[in-house]
Design an enzyme around this catalytic site. Structure first.
Site, mmCIF file in Angstrom:
data_model
loop_
_atom_site.group_PDB
_atom_site.id
_atom_site.type_symbol
_atom_site.label_atom_id
_atom_site.label_comp_id
_atom_site.label_asym_id
_atom_site.label_seq_id
_atom_site.Cartn_x
_atom_site.Cartn_y
_atom_site.Cartn_z
ATOM 1 N N PHE A 1 0.856 -1.198 0.000
ATOM 2 C CA PHE A 1 0.000 0.000 0.000
ATOM 3 C C PHE A 1 0.882 1.234 0.000
ATOM 4 C CE2 PHE A 1 -2.303 3.510 1.929
ATOM 5 C CZ PHE A 1 -3.431 3.536 1.122
ATOM 6 N N ASP B 1 9.272 2.594 1.655
ATOM 7 C CA ASP B 1 8.132 3.341 2.158
ATOM 8 C C ASP B 1 8.024 3.085 3.668
ATOM 9 O OD1 ASP B 1 5.639 4.214 2.998
ATOM 10 O OD2 ASP B 1 4.569 3.511 1.212
ATOM 11 N N LYS C 1 3.070 9.448 8.608
ATOM 12 C CA LYS C 1 2.184 9.232 9.769
ATOM 13 C C LYS C 1 2.693 9.743 11.127
ATOM 14 C CE LYS C 1 -0.790 5.624 7.968
ATOM 15 N NZ LYS C 1 -0.404 5.127 6.647
HETATM 16 C C1 PLP Z 1 -0.773 5.372 5.251
HETATM 17 C C2 PLP Z 1 0.242 4.959 4.265
HETATM 18 C C3 PLP Z 1 0.452 5.684 3.082
HETATM 19 C C4 PLP Z 1 -0.439 6.868 2.687
HETATM 20 O O1 PLP Z 1 -0.281 7.924 3.579
HETATM 21 P P1 PLP Z 1 -1.344 9.147 3.512
HETATM 22 O O2 PLP Z 1 -0.790 10.114 4.532
HETATM 23 O O3 PLP Z 1 -2.670 8.600 3.872
HETATM 24 O O4 PLP Z 1 -1.282 9.692 2.146
HETATM 25 C C5 PLP Z 1 1.455 5.289 2.244
HETATM 26 N N1 PLP Z 1 2.229 4.225 2.528
HETATM 27 C C6 PLP Z 1 2.066 3.501 3.645
HETATM 28 C C7 PLP Z 1 2.960 2.344 3.918
HETATM 29 C C8 PLP Z 1 1.069 3.836 4.556
HETATM 30 O O5 PLP Z 1 0.871 3.097 5.651
#
Ligand code: PLP
Length: 395
Positions: free
Chosen positions: A138, A223, A252
């Site tokens: 994701f 990521d 986050k």
């Molecule tokens: C939450 C998340 C995103 C997206 O972040 P947003 O701030 O909602 O755009 C991207 N990559 C990972 C691994 C995430 O957990």
């Protein structure tokens, strides 16, 4: 407002994109949230891994309040001491060379994708633009980060999606090798797939990916939007292995509750972006950076990260001794619970009714507690969770 009023106002004003739990949170202190009726909840979710210092951390609040009262925003057309102090601290702490500041995880990943493509375009010309991501990943909700997300359920309705992404089986180095053609500029992955159900990649696999990338000057993008900023008991999840990425993204937990996204790169990529190639009106906002600076100060304090690891291990052991727990996955304070019986969403709903906010990911229960949660709050939350887990056992 009573809860019914909130529901009604929501339905007549907000696009229905979220499946929400039946609670309207109004305030919080530490790892305890309070709803509009005054009912208290232990928070095992930190939002979704956002409130890394818990609610209303006094130092974070003071920094944010002070900055809001001094200067909230100034355009990126001008230099800005608050932004640069934070960026400098972040680069030093992360061991990366440069950072671009945006406002979310998806934006951080967009920057990473642009950076990888530009590096390759500058050096090799057109046609070497493909990015290999992993199945079940994701990476965000913008069209391009949806394209980078390795789940078919996200590739609907919004056609056409951005081209140039391919998906390899997570953990299968042979599959990645097969897909590593001459048109590939980067590999992008999460060390622990968060939304995918708390699925960790092994250090051996990560080392093999790094070696494969190095052999072809393919960039490795990690990521760490969910796993970064101390969540796993280290600053980055990749620090549990022996690799370093060329690009790493964060969001986050980094801001302690305010929107931030960071795309960090190594020295090799420091000069790839030039004026006009990327930007953001709000990126690096002073109030946000003032708060995020406090998060970094706390994370780098002596023993803080060890404490996160220790609390995570305590929670893991307690969970493993509970009925109906089949498996506990993850690292530090990012934990997923596979139950033997019961639907994770239903168990989460039961927890919320009994005063515990807890997340799910796919079919798992997911814990992302504030890194500062107290032992007493942990025990209180775990006892509510244990009752809900027992309640899900069919007799
Ligand atoms: C939450 C998340 C995103 C997206 O972040 P947003 O701030 O909602 O755009 C991207 N990559 C990972 C691994 C995430 O957990």
């Amino acid at each position: 407002m009573i809860f019914e009023d909130v529901l009604n106002a929501e339905h007549s004003s907000i696009m229905p994109t979220y499946g929400r739990f039946d609670v309207a949170v109004a305030s919080g202190k530490g790892a305890t949230a309070t709803d509009i009726n005054g009912k208290e909840y232990i928070d095992f979710g930190s939002g979704i891994g956002v409130n890394s210092l818990g609610y209303a951390d006094p130092d974070w609040v003071a920094a944010v309040q002070n900055q809001a009262a001094t200067l909230a925003h100034i355009s990126n057309l001008y230099y800005n001491e608050v932004q640069v102090s934070f960026a400098d601290r972040l680069c030093k702490l992360s061991g990366m060379a440069r950072v671009f500041l945006g406002n979310s995880g998806a934006e951080a990943n967009e920057c990473a994708i642009k950076l990888a493509r530009k590096y390759s375009h500058d050096k090799y010309g057109l046609g070497r633009h493909k990015i290999i991501c992993l199945k079940n990943s994701f990476h965000g909700r913008t069209l391009t980060t949806l394209s980078a997300t390795g789940q078919d359920s996200f590739h609907q309705y919004f056609f056409p999606f951005t081209q140039g992404f391919e998906f390899a089986q997570a953990g299968d180095i042979g599959d990645l090798k097969d897909k590593m053609g001459n048109d590939v500029c980067a590999v992008m992955l999460e060390c622990i797939q968060g939304e995918g159900g708390v699925v960790p990649l092994s250090p051996e696999y990560l080392s093999a990916v790094r070696a494969l990338c190095d052999a072809k000057d393919v960039l490795l993008i990690i990521d760490e939007v969910q796993t970064g900023a101390g969540r796993t008991g280290r600053f980055f999840a990749f620090q549990h292995s022996d690799i370093t990425p060329d690009i790493v993204t964060m969001a986050k937990g980094l801001g302690g509750g305010l929107p931030i996204g960071a795309c960090l790169c190594s020295e090799k990529l420091a000069g790839v972006m030039s004026p006009g190639t990327h930007g953001s009106t709000f990126g690096g906002n002073m109030v946000v950076c003032a708060g995020a600076n406090v998060v970094l100060q706390k994370l780098s304090a002596d023993g803080f990260m060890d404490e996160v690891a220790k609390k995570g291990e305590y929670i893991r052991q307690r969970l493993l001794s509970m009925p109906n727990v089949k498996e506990v996955r993850g690292l530090g304070m990012m934990l997923g619970i596979v139950t033997r019986q019961g639907d994770a969403k239903e168990i989460a709903k039961d927890c919320i009714q009994n005063g515990l906010l807890i997340l799910t990911a796919k079919t798992l229960l997911r814990l992302l507690p504030p890194l500062t949660i107290s032992p007493a709050e942990i025990d209180k939350g775990l006892s509510i969770l244990e009752i809900a887990l027992k309640g899900a056992i069919k007799t």
